[in-house]
Design an enzyme around this catalytic site. Structure first.
Site: not given
Length: 327
Positions: A72-73, A98, A169-171, A230, A292
């Protein structure tokens, strides 16, 4: 890869038709096959067909990857530790996202061990890589248990005091991704989170928690996703014996439950077009949902957030479990 490193795919499986293909590039889950209510095992994660697409930065979308050093940020791409400021690489405006422009998702990992149901990968991040202090040695173990769980165990040690925050980070698309990638907006979601983390205009948490009550972010009772997100949620429990999240898909009957030692889940509903994926399937908006598990974004700059500091001689540990069933 460009620098001549070799990338391999490894398959792990359990005794109930669950299997995963793991790449040593990014310690990435490239495929994850899970049975539907009729017993048909299908791939349920987004991914690309070729390595060259994964190498296309930063548009790779982190599909299935291990994200680090800091998921993340981090605001201003900087933090202070023991009075010293560390300037990180910027890869999202003025912030770092990330782990920087070549984070853990973009590294070739060493495979330490592999057998039928599990694989352990190791990566040594150099002191100063992407701006972070300390040589950080990280191990990630993927296990497919006979309880139909994808279990992810992380471990890390450092040579200097540093900050660490990993995520997977799987979608996920529980309808299956082999013929098409239908929108996940009709997946039903439950999040065990009374609060979320409000953000500034650069998507960094401002430093306090906000109640989900009366907002569209209230998923304490299961409901269709239906909105783009998000957003980081503060979980009510950071323990493996309490449910953190649950997603279900009425088309396939698949259910995924999430358990984690981490204090937060970041919910990302693929609010962009990712292009062509494996099986020649186009990934439009909302083709997958990411859950996540991680520490709070920007925790190194927020003293009231859970600490992300790892000391010399200490060990970072995290476990996240994605458990599959049907209804």
């Amino acid at each position: 890869t460009e620098d001549g490193a070799h990338v391999y795919s490894y398959t792990i499986s359990n005794s109930h038709q669950h299997s995963a293909k793991v790449l040593n590039f990014g310690a990435t889950i490239h495929q994850l096959h899970v049975p539907d209510r009729d017993g048909l095992a299908q791939d349920i994660v987004l991914g690309y067909q070729s390595l060259s697409t994964y190498l296309r930065l930063p548009q790779s979308g982190y599909l299935g990857a291990t994200v680090g050093r800091y998921a993340n940020r981090i605001k201003g791409a900087a933090f202070t530790l023991d009075g010293k400021e560390y300037q990180l690489s910027k890869n999202e405006g003025n912030n770092q996202l990330h782990g920087g422009s070549k984070g853990f998702n973009y590294q070739v990992w060493e495979v330490e061990s592999v057998d039928k149901s599990n694989i352990t990968l190791r990566y040594v991040s150099k002191d100063g890589e992407e701006g972070y202090p300390g040589e950080l040695t990280t191990w990630v173990t993927y296990t497919l248990t006979d309880n139909n769980e994808l279990r992810i165990d992380y471990r890390a040690t450092t040579t200097k005091k540093t900050v660490v925050n990993f995520t997977h980070h799987s979608y996920f698309n529980l309808s299956g991704v082999e013929r098409d990638a239908k929108s996940i907006m009709d997946h039903v979601l439950m999040l065990a989170a009374d609060n979320y983390l409000p953000v500034d205009d650069s998507q960094v948490p401002v430093g306090h928690l906000q109640s989900v009550a009366g907002t569209e972010r209230d998923y304490r009772e299961p409901k269709e996703i239906s909105h783009p997100y998000d957003c980081s949620f503060a979980l009510n429990h950071a323990t493996l014996d309490k449910l953190a999240a649950r997603v279900s898909d009425k088309r396939s009957g698949r259910v995924m439950e999430v358990f984690t030692t981490e204090p937060s889940i970041h919910l990302w509903t693929t609010n962009c077009v990712l292009g062509k994926g494996k099986y020649n399937v186009e990934y439009g908006e909302h083709a997958g949902v990411c859950l996540e598990t991680q520490n709070f974004p920007n925790a190194p700059n927020q003293p009231n957030f859970p600490s992300s500091t790892l000391d010399v001689g200490g060990e970072y540990r995290q476990t996240t479990i994605y458990k599959f069933s049907t209804f």
